[in-house]
Design a protein around this motif. Structure first.
Motif, PDB file in Angstrom:
ATOM      1  N   TRP A 256      -1.561  -6.044  -7.295  1.00 52.81           N
ATOM      2  CA  TRP A 256      -2.304  -5.375  -6.229  1.00 52.81           C
ATOM      3  C   TRP A 256      -3.553  -6.191  -5.889  1.00 52.81           C
ATOM      4  O   TRP A 256      -4.512  -6.201  -6.655  1.00 52.81           O
ATOM      5  N   PRO A 257      -3.569  -6.875  -4.758  1.00 50.29           N
ATOM      6  CA  PRO A 257      -4.719  -7.724  -4.428  1.00 50.29           C
ATOM      7  C   PRO A 257      -5.899  -6.938  -3.864  1.00 50.29           C
ATOM      8  O   PRO A 257      -5.756  -5.793  -3.435  1.00 50.29           O
ATOM      9  N   ASN A 258      -7.062  -7.579  -3.894  1.00 50.71           N
ATOM     10  CA  ASN A 258      -8.290  -7.076  -3.264  1.00 50.71           C
ATOM     11  C   ASN A 258      -8.734  -5.730  -3.817  1.00 50.71           C
ATOM     12  O   ASN A 258      -9.291  -4.903  -3.090  1.00 50.71           O
ATOM     13  N   GLN A 259      -8.517  -5.513  -5.091  1.00 45.70           N
ATOM     14  CA  GLN A 259      -8.877  -4.228  -5.680  1.00 45.70           C
ATOM     15  C   GLN A 259     -10.378  -4.059  -5.856  1.00 45.70           C
ATOM     16  O   GLN A 259     -10.861  -2.935  -6.012  1.00 45.70           O
ATOM     17  N   ASP A 260     -11.131  -5.127  -5.822  1.00 44.99           N
ATOM     18  CA  ASP A 260     -12.584  -5.032  -5.883  1.00 44.99           C
ATOM     19  C   ASP A 260     -13.221  -5.097  -4.507  1.00 44.99           C
ATOM     20  O   ASP A 260     -14.452  -5.151  -4.384  1.00 44.99           O
ATOM     21  N   GLY A 261     -12.379  -5.098  -3.482  1.00 38.49           N
ATOM     22  CA  GLY A 261     -12.879  -5.174  -2.114  1.00 38.49           C
ATOM     23  C   GLY A 261     -12.251  -4.114  -1.238  1.00 38.49           C
ATOM     24  O   GLY A 261     -12.261  -2.933  -1.550  1.00 38.49           O
ATOM     25  N   ARG A 262     -11.609  -4.580  -0.165  1.00 42.93           N
ATOM     26  CA  ARG A 262     -11.094  -3.632   0.829  1.00 42.93           C
ATOM     27  C   ARG A 262      -9.817  -2.937   0.388  1.00 42.93           C
ATOM     28  O   ARG A 262      -9.415  -1.935   0.966  1.00 42.93           O
ATOM     29  N   GLY A 263      -9.128  -3.464  -0.638  1.00 48.76           N
ATOM     30  CA  GLY A 263      -7.893  -2.856  -1.121  1.00 48.76           C
ATOM     31  C   GLY A 263      -6.658  -3.555  -0.577  1.00 48.76           C
ATOM     32  O   GLY A 263      -6.728  -4.441   0.283  1.00 48.76           O
ATOM     33  N   THR A 264      -5.510  -3.149  -1.085  1.00 46.47           N
ATOM     34  CA  THR A 264      -4.225  -3.722  -0.690  1.00 46.47           C
ATOM     35  C   THR A 264      -3.790  -3.190   0.669  1.00 46.47           C
ATOM     36  O   THR A 264      -3.925  -1.994   0.958  1.00 46.47           O
ATOM     37  N   HIS A 265      -3.236  -4.071   1.472  1.00 44.20           N
ATOM     38  CA  HIS A 265      -2.769  -3.689   2.806  1.00 44.20           C
ATOM     39  C   HIS A 265      -1.611  -2.694   2.723  1.00 44.20           C
ATOM     40  O   HIS A 265      -0.652  -2.891   1.966  1.00 44.20           O
ATOM     41  N   VAL A 266      -1.698  -1.625   3.507  1.00 43.88           N
ATOM     42  CA  VAL A 266      -0.624  -0.639   3.594  1.00 43.88           C
ATOM     43  C   VAL A 266      -0.271  -0.401   5.058  1.00 43.88           C
ATOM     44  O   VAL A 266      -1.061  -0.689   5.961  1.00 43.88           O
ATOM     45  N   ASN A 267       0.916   0.148   5.278  1.00 46.80           N
ATOM     46  CA  ASN A 267       1.397   0.440   6.617  1.00 46.80           C
ATOM     47  C   ASN A 267       2.252   1.690   6.545  1.00 46.80           C
ATOM     48  O   ASN A 267       2.462   2.246   5.462  1.00 46.80           O
ATOM     49  N   ILE A 268       2.746   2.144   7.671  1.00 50.09           N
ATOM     50  CA  ILE A 268       3.494   3.399   7.718  1.00 50.09           C
ATOM     51  C   ILE A 268       4.721   3.280   8.604  1.00 50.09           C
ATOM     52  O   ILE A 268       4.805   2.413   9.468  1.00 50.09           O
ATOM     53  N   SER A 269       5.679   4.172   8.374  1.00 53.79           N
ATOM     54  CA  SER A 269       6.621   4.542   9.422  1.00 53.79           C
ATOM     55  C   SER A 269       6.034   5.787  10.074  1.00 53.79           C
ATOM     56  O   SER A 269       5.259   6.516   9.449  1.00 53.79           O
ATOM     57  N   GLY A 270       6.365   6.021  11.324  1.00 58.16           N
ATOM     58  CA  GLY A 270       5.764   7.168  12.004  1.00 58.16           C
ATOM     59  C   GLY A 270       6.584   7.634  13.180  1.00 58.16           C
ATOM     60  O   GLY A 270       7.568   6.984  13.576  1.00 58.16           O
ATOM     61  N   ALA A 271       6.183   8.756  13.740  1.00 60.81           N
ATOM     62  CA  ALA A 271       6.928   9.371  14.838  1.00 60.81           C
ATOM     63  C   ALA A 271       5.979   9.939  15.872  1.00 60.81           C
ATOM     64  O   ALA A 271       4.846  10.343  15.559  1.00 60.81           O
ATOM     65  N   GLY A 272       6.463   9.977  17.112  1.00 58.39           N
ATOM     66  CA  GLY A 272       5.716  10.598  18.193  1.00 58.39           C
ATOM     67  C   GLY A 272       6.647  11.332  19.133  1.00 58.39           C
ATOM     68  O   GLY A 272       7.850  11.037  19.192  1.00 58.39           O
ATOM     69  N   VAL A 273       6.092  12.284  19.872  1.00 58.63           N
ATOM     70  CA  VAL A 273       6.841  12.995  20.906  1.00 58.63           C
ATOM     71  C   VAL A 273       6.797  12.151  22.176  1.00 58.63           C
ATOM     72  O   VAL A 273       5.735  11.681  22.582  1.00 58.63           O
TER      73      VAL A 273
END
Length: 351
Positions: A256-273
């Motif tokens: 897990w990179p950047n744990q002392d800074g901004r944190g690990t990059h994450v993303n999502i799946s998502g939905a909209g109407v």
């Protein structure tokens, strides 16, 4: 559930050749009458990664789901072309960048739902209510456990150091997951730092980018490289499987990179109407269901993705990767920075 699948091509824009009925379409359709017992879904997720949830939704509500699957770009283009005559009620895609593209194209509408506001943390949804996260994935550093000591690793930025020359595998710049990673760096570090990172990663690549995330993991196991950058759910599904892929995955560690800074990059799946949903109420009900506790548990166990709800546990496989601090950027920013991210990657020679 009525399923109308297309051939699924991961990472490519499949041609959509399915026609749904147009009865009751358009902004003046009576949501309480025409098509009241159905909802039409355009999904960029593979059929097997969504169909069981849709069947459960139908069992629970009596609402039939008409499913069209295809490449994200092809489905978005179809929504644009169909305009006010689109039969689609819900659009599901697999990255915050693509959700923003749908927002920018005007093919989604803002909705108000107390259920969604309660279920989906603010940073995993659009400020205007046009899309909502359904599942989360992280994009950490993965390494071959025999050739890399995790004490050598620290941040994404440190991967540009000379010690990693010729040792990194990562997929191409046209992959939206990598575009979103660069977009997150623009947000946190600025454009100049993102440009330097891209150039450093290109200089340290073991080979010209090719294949998907699983291919980067396999390449690390085969000795082509020592480091891969990939989404966690790919490694999780490989560990869950059998045969060669499981053997490969068991050689790979997660850092897990950047744990002392901004944190690990994450993303999502998502939905909209969709903007002209003929079955708007049913569309909202479907998205609400996909954020329910039972649906979130299914995402965690079947897809090896992180639930977007804090009250739903991860799978045992993901738990085995350990806890981590994630980047807390509001994910719509990834979409806003996408165009600049692509320009930076092009200038840096990332092909």
């Amino acid at each position: 559930m009525q399923t109308r699948p297309l051939n699924w091509i991961i990472g490519a824009a499949a041609t959509v050749a399915v026609t749904l009925p147009l009865a009751g379409c358009g902004p003046d359709a009576d949501n309480g009458a025409a098509g009241a017992g159905e909802v039409n879904l355009y999904s960029a997720r593979q059929e097997q990664l969504i169909q069981p949830l849709l069947e459960d939704f139908t069992d629970e509500t009596g609402i039939e789901v008409n499913l069209v699957t295809g490449g994200a770009d092809a489905l978005l283009q179809r929504l644009r072309q169909e305009g006010r005559n689109s039969p689609a009620d819900v659009f599901i895609t697999t990255d915050a960048g693509r959700l923003h593209q749908a927002h920018a194209a005007g093919v989604l509408q803002g909705i108000e739902s107390e259920t969604l506001e309660n279920n989906v943390p603010e940073r995993y949804r659009d400020p205007d209510g046009e899309w909502f996260g359904l599942s989360m994935r992280a994009r950490p550093i993965m390494y071959h456990t025999d050739r890399v000591d995790p004490s050598e690793l620290s941040t994404y930025e440190a991967l540009t150091d000379a010690q990693w020359e010729g040792r990194i595998c990562i997929r191409s710049s046209d992959n939206v997951y990598n575009q979103s990673l660069v977009a997150s760096m623009i947000a946190s570090e600025g454009e100049d730092a993102a440009q330097q990172w891209v150039e450093g990663i290109v200089a340290n690549m073991a080979r010209r980018p090719q294949g998907g995330d699983r291919d980067q993991i396999r390449a690390a196991a085969d000795g082509v490289c020592d480091i891969a950058i990939a989404n966690t759910y790919y490694l999780g599904m490989m560990l869950e499987g059998e045969g060669r892929d499981r053997e490969v995955a068991e050689q790979i560690g997660v850092f897990w990179p950047n744990q002392d800074g901004r944190g690990t990059h994450v993303n999502i799946s998502g939905a909209g109407v969709t903007a002209h949903a003929p079955n708007q109420k049913n569309a909202v009900r479907l998205i609400e269901y996909l954020t329910s506790e039972s649906a979130q548990e299914w995402y965690a166990e079947a897809n090896q993705e992180y639930p977007i709800r804090d009250d739903v546990p991860t799978s045992d496989i993901l738990a085995g990767f350990g806890d981590f601090v994630s980047d807390d950027i509001e994910l719509y920013i990834l979409g806003e920075n996408n165009a600049e991210a692509v320009r930076i990657m092009d200038r840096g020679g990332w092909r």
